[in-house]
Design a protein around this motif. Structure first.
Motif, short mmCIF file in Angstrom:
data_model
loop_
_atom_site.label_atom_id
_atom_site.label_comp_id
_atom_site.label_asym_id
_atom_site.label_seq_id
_atom_site.Cartn_x
_atom_site.Cartn_y
_atom_site.Cartn_z
N LYS A 15 0.81 -1.20 0.23
CA LYS A 15 0.07 0.05 -0.06
C LYS A 15 0.91 1.17 -0.13
O LYS A 15 0.56 2.21 -0.69
N LYS A 16 1.80 1.09 0.71
CA LYS A 16 2.84 2.47 0.62
C LYS A 16 3.69 2.56 -0.60
O LYS A 16 3.74 3.64 -1.04
N LEU A 17 3.99 1.65 -1.02
CA LEU A 17 4.53 1.53 -2.53
C LEU A 17 3.62 2.02 -3.56
O LEU A 17 3.93 3.01 -4.42
N TYR A 18 2.40 1.60 -3.61
CA TYR A 18 1.28 2.31 -4.47
C TYR A 18 0.99 3.70 -3.98
O TYR A 18 1.06 4.43 -5.18
N ALA A 19 0.99 4.17 -2.73
CA ALA A 19 1.00 5.62 -2.62
C ALA A 19 1.99 6.44 -3.00
O ALA A 19 1.80 7.58 -3.55
N SER A 20 3.31 5.73 -3.06
CA SER A 20 4.32 6.75 -3.64
C SER A 20 4.44 6.79 -5.13
O SER A 20 4.79 7.85 -5.78
N LEU A 21 3.71 5.50 -5.67
CA LEU A 21 3.90 5.58 -7.01
C LEU A 21 2.70 6.63 -7.55
O LEU A 21 2.55 7.32 -8.58
N VAL A 22 1.57 6.79 -6.87
CA VAL A 22 0.56 7.79 -7.15
C VAL A 22 1.07 9.05 -6.81
O VAL A 22 0.95 10.24 -7.66
N ASP A 23 1.96 9.51 -5.93
CA ASP A 23 2.53 10.71 -5.76
C ASP A 23 3.68 11.01 -6.90
O ASP A 23 3.61 11.93 -7.42
N GLN A 24 4.46 9.67 -7.53
CA GLN A 24 5.12 9.87 -8.56
C GLN A 24 4.58 10.55 -9.67
O GLN A 24 4.89 11.29 -10.36
N ASN A 25 3.17 9.96 -10.07
CA ASN A 25 2.43 10.59 -10.87
C ASN A 25 2.16 11.78 -10.83
O ASN A 25 2.07 12.49 -12.07
N ARG A 26 1.63 12.33 -9.71
CA ARG A 26 1.27 13.69 -9.68
C ARG A 26 2.40 14.71 -9.77
O ARG A 26 2.25 15.58 -10.41
N TYR A 27 3.45 14.00 -9.32
CA TYR A 27 4.81 15.05 -9.62
C TYR A 27 5.03 15.11 -11.11
O TYR A 27 5.45 15.99 -11.76
N LEU A 28 4.95 13.81 -11.98
CA LEU A 28 4.99 13.83 -13.29
C LEU A 28 4.18 14.84 -13.80
O LEU A 28 4.47 15.56 -14.91
N ILE A 29 3.14 14.70 -13.38
CA ILE A 29 1.96 15.66 -14.26
C ILE A 29 2.17 17.27 -13.91
O ILE A 29 1.98 18.05 -14.90
N LYS A 30 2.70 17.38 -12.75
CA LYS A 30 3.05 18.89 -12.45
C LYS A 30 4.16 19.18 -12.68
O LYS A 30 4.77 20.30 -12.69
N ARG A 31 4.97 18.39 -13.22
CA ARG A 31 6.49 18.75 -13.66
C ARG A 31 7.48 19.10 -12.59
O ARG A 31 8.24 20.11 -12.85
N GLU A 32 7.40 18.41 -11.45
CA GLU A 32 8.09 18.85 -10.09
C GLU A 32 9.26 18.04 -10.27
O GLU A 32 9.29 16.76 -9.47
N ALA A 33 10.61 18.50 -10.59
CA ALA A 33 11.56 17.77 -10.86
C ALA A 33 12.13 17.57 -9.58
O ALA A 33 12.68 16.31 -9.32
N PHE A 34 12.31 18.38 -8.54
CA PHE A 34 12.84 18.05 -7.46
C PHE A 34 12.09 17.09 -6.42
O PHE A 34 12.68 16.30 -5.74
N SER A 35 10.70 17.14 -6.54
CA SER A 35 10.00 16.20 -5.89
C SER A 35 9.98 14.65 -6.40
O SER A 35 10.09 13.97 -5.73
N LEU A 36 10.13 14.56 -7.77
CA LEU A 36 10.55 13.37 -8.35
C LEU A 36 11.72 12.82 -7.62
O LEU A 36 11.87 11.67 -7.89
N ASP A 37 12.66 13.69 -7.72
CA ASP A 37 14.08 12.97 -7.16
C ASP A 37 13.83 12.35 -5.96
O ASP A 37 14.30 11.46 -5.65
N LYS A 38 13.15 13.10 -4.78
CA LYS A 38 12.99 12.55 -3.41
C LYS A 38 11.93 11.26 -3.54
O LYS A 38 12.19 10.47 -2.84
N ILE A 39 11.02 11.37 -4.51
CA ILE A 39 9.94 10.13 -4.40
C ILE A 39 10.75 8.81 -4.93
O ILE A 39 10.31 7.95 -4.75
N VAL A 40 11.67 8.94 -5.94
CA VAL A 40 12.32 7.87 -6.44
C VAL A 40 13.05 7.05 -5.18
O VAL A 40 12.89 5.95 -5.18
#
Length: 133
Positions: A15-40
């Motif tokens: 469930k935590k992994l799924y939530a982090s993938l959903v966060d990654q999707n949100r960051y991809l859509i918003k094009r938030e590069a620094f947040s993407l680095d953290k979520i990886v």
């Protein structure tokens, strides 16, 4: 550790992994590069935790399939938990595929922009679809 406890822990980590993938999707859509680095890093950590749970589960079940183990145990809670794990795994796979498609789209766009900014020395040629080679 009992199999149901291990599977419960695995479900929580999934469930935590799924939530982090959903966060990654949100960051991809918003094009938030620094947040993407953290979520990886978060995704990698969650993936390692899933792997640890999987290793613990395999110590108990051996090479037998989970469906076989659950059928033999006749434990309804174990069967229910297994179905929940299968459902969350399907959601994770879909989200992962979606995120990968967005990343590929980003890379294609970035490549085209770099070509436009820094054109090559050779004349432009186009393929049958009208795209620049």
């Amino acid at each position: 550790m009992e199999l149901s406890e291990i599977m419960s822990d695995e479900y929580d980590v999934l469930k935590k992994l799924y939530a982090s993938l959903v966060d990654q999707n949100r960051y991809l859509i918003k094009r938030e590069a620094f947040s993407l680095d953290k979520i990886v890093k978060v995704i990698e950590s969650n993936s390692k935790s899933v792997a640890k749970c999987e290793i613990e589960r395999r110590k108990i079940t051996g090479n037998r399939s989970m469906r076989e183990v659950i059928r033999e145990s006749e434990d309804e809670n174990l069967g229910k938990l297994y179905e929940e794990i299968v459902d969350i795994l399907e959601k994770i796979q879909f989200q992962k595929d979606t995120n990968e498609a967005l990343i590929k789209q980003w890379l294609g766009f970035t490549t085209q922009m770099l070509r436009a900014i820094n054109p090559g020395r050779q004349p432009a040629t186009y393929n049958a679809l009208g795209r620049n080679k």
